[in-house]
Write an enzyme that holds these catalytic residues in place. Structure first.
Site, PDB file in Angstrom:
ATOM      1  N   GLU A  21       0.848  -1.198   0.000  1.00 24.35           N
ATOM      2  CA  GLU A  21       0.000   0.000   0.000  1.00 24.35           C
ATOM      3  C   GLU A  21       0.882   1.247   0.000  1.00 24.35           C
ATOM      4  OE1 GLU A  21      -1.111   1.929   3.339  1.00 24.35           O
ATOM      5  OE2 GLU A  21      -0.691   0.371   4.810  1.00 24.35           O
ATOM      6  N   LYS A 162      -3.765  -1.472  14.252  1.00 24.68           N
ATOM      7  CA  LYS A 162      -3.041  -0.409  14.949  1.00 24.68           C
ATOM      8  C   LYS A 162      -3.457  -0.253  16.403  1.00 24.68           C
ATOM      9  CE  LYS A 162      -4.171   1.544  11.434  1.00 24.68           C
ATOM     10  NZ  LYS A 162      -4.740   2.563  10.562  1.00 24.68           N
TER      11      LYS A 162
HETATM   12  N1  PSU Z   1      -0.700   1.363   9.491  1.00 26.05           N
HETATM   13  C1  PSU Z   1       0.339   2.210   9.661  1.00 26.05           C
HETATM   14  N2  PSU Z   1       0.295   3.392   9.047  1.00 26.05           N
HETATM   15  C2  PSU Z   1      -0.737   3.741   8.241  1.00 26.05           C
HETATM   16  C3  PSU Z   1      -1.821   2.859   8.041  1.00 26.05           C
HETATM   17  C4  PSU Z   1      -1.761   1.673   8.698  1.00 26.05           C
HETATM   18  O1  PSU Z   1       1.284   1.910  10.343  1.00 26.05           O
HETATM   19  O2  PSU Z   1      -0.691   4.818   7.677  1.00 26.05           O
HETATM   20  C5  PSU Z   1      -2.939   3.227   7.087  1.00 26.05           C
HETATM   21  C6  PSU Z   1      -3.224   2.029   6.187  1.00 26.05           C
HETATM   22  O3  PSU Z   1      -3.175   2.494   4.859  1.00 26.05           O
HETATM   23  C7  PSU Z   1      -4.618   1.609   6.573  1.00 26.05           C
HETATM   24  C8  PSU Z   1      -5.211   2.947   6.915  1.00 26.05           C
HETATM   25  O4  PSU Z   1      -5.275   0.931   5.547  1.00 26.05           O
HETATM   26  O5  PSU Z   1      -4.178   3.544   7.693  1.00 26.05           O
HETATM   27  C9  PSU Z   1      -6.530   2.850   7.644  1.00 26.05           C
HETATM   28  O6  PSU Z   1      -7.113   4.126   7.696  1.00 26.05           O
HETATM   29  P1  PSU Z   1      -8.651   4.278   8.119  1.00 26.05           P
HETATM   30  O7  PSU Z   1      -8.705   3.885   9.564  1.00 26.05           O
HETATM   31  O8  PSU Z   1      -8.987   5.727   7.890  1.00 26.05           O
HETATM   32  O9  PSU Z   1      -9.438   3.365   7.223  1.00 26.05           O
END
Ligand code: PSU
Ligand code: MN
Length: 314
Positions: A21, A162
């Site tokens: 990603e 996370k």
């Molecule tokens: N994990 C990390 N850093 C990030 C992300 C995940 O260490 O930047 C990103 C990934 O791209 C994940 C996104 O898919 O955060 C999820 O965001 P949201 O909760 O807005 O869907």
């Protein structure tokens, strides 16, 4: 959609490919650590004999296999939008640069017929921030990663979800959605920056070959769900749970005060966590991204042996 010549050739020949990603580079990590993370992930995939395929929207074109000159704009983090699955088409139509989350990357990588994706931590169910107006809403902020994982048959390698999330709630949703979570040489869900969470996993596997074998069954059953393979951050960079928990609590409190919500919430909390841990979370984040890319490559190599066997028989 544009698939780079290197990725297209690898997919056509049945060679191992690992999708990556791009939101983690344009929103998740600051400069210059984002460059370091990208370099180490790409190298980890290549040294294991697999082809890396960075996904993104590059100046309006959905891309699988982002080229180096395009990647520079994402590492500069200048005007790059965060793109989840629903944002793919509007971002492309608008002609902008868009960094893809896990959800959006699954869409692009699967369309390019790639089986394995590596990331740091998937999105999940956010914790309730009690003092905001949002607390009155019956619906929690839940990452689109979960729903997309439920309808995209790919193996996703990560260090769990996370630390800023509600992990028990996230695990419940993954169960309801029919998404297997397999511990790679661990029986406990890792906490992204921490090695453990106290949450037991139903399944544990000891080798990339075992993961590949499970994946063949999954595919033969025609299921559409992803399979999540989790491993803790490398022991040398994992942070103590008490330290991360306290830092997350402070970050959440600050988010409530600052009224951050929606797509901005995850990047904002990650940035705040960096400050709260004095940068220790950054080192751990980069290290786990690299080790996840490496494991994803090993799994992709195992899957590619299927093609070799078929060829040998032919
Ligand atoms: N994990 C990390 N850093 C990030 C992300 C995940 O260490 O930047 C990103 C990934 O791209 C994940 C996104 O898919 O955060 C999820 O965001 P949201 O909760 O807005 O869907
Ligand atoms: Mn959200």
């Amino acid at each position: 959609m544009r698939v780079s010549p290197a990725v297209a050739a690898a997919v056509r020949d049945g060679r191992p490919v690992v999708a990556l990603e791009s939101s983690v580079f344009a929103q998740g990590l600051p400069r210059p650590e984002n460059r370091e993370a990208a370099r180490r992930m790409l190298a980890a995939v290549r040294t294991r004999g697999a082809e890396p395929a960075l996904t993104a929207i590059a100046a309006g074109t959905p891309v699988v296999g982002l080229e180096d000159d395009d990647l520079e704009r994402f590492l500069a983090r200048d005007g790059v939008r965060k793109v989840s699955a629903r944002d793919l088409a509007p971002a492309a139509a608008a002609g902008v640069d868009g960094a893809t989350t896990v959800a959006a990357s699954l869409v692009l990588a699967h369309a390019a017929r790639i089986d394995v994706l590596a990331t740091g931590g998937i999105g999940g169910v956010h914790r309730v921030a009690p003092a905001t107006a949002h607390a009155a809403l019956p619906v929690r902020d839940e990452s689109a990663d979960l729903v997309e994982l439920a309808r995209t048959p790919m193996i996703v390698v990560c260090a769990g979800a996370k630390s800023i999330l509600d992990l028990p709630a996230t695990m419940e949703r993954l169960e309801s959605l029919g998404i297997a979570v397999v511990g790679y040489r661990v029986g406990e869900l890792p906490g992204f920056l921490t090695s453990g969470t106290g949450i037991s996993l139903s399944w544990r596997m000891e080798s990339a070959a075992e993961v590949a074998a499970a994946w063949r069954v999954e595919r033969s059953l025609g299921r559409t769900e992803a399979m999540i393979v989790v491993q803790p951050p490398p022991a040398s960079s994992a942070l103590p749970r008490a330290l991360v928990d306290a830092a997350v609590d402070r970050a959440l409190e600050a988010a409530t005060g600052a009224n951050v919500a929606g797509a901005a919430l995850t990047p904002w909390l990650l940035g705040r966590l960096e400050q709260e841990t004095g940068g220790a979370s950054l080192a751990a984040n980069v290290a786990l991204l690299e080790s996840n890319a490496a494991l994803a490559a090993e799994i992709a190599v195992e899957l590619a042996t299927d093609v070799e066997i078929v060829r040998a028989r032919a």
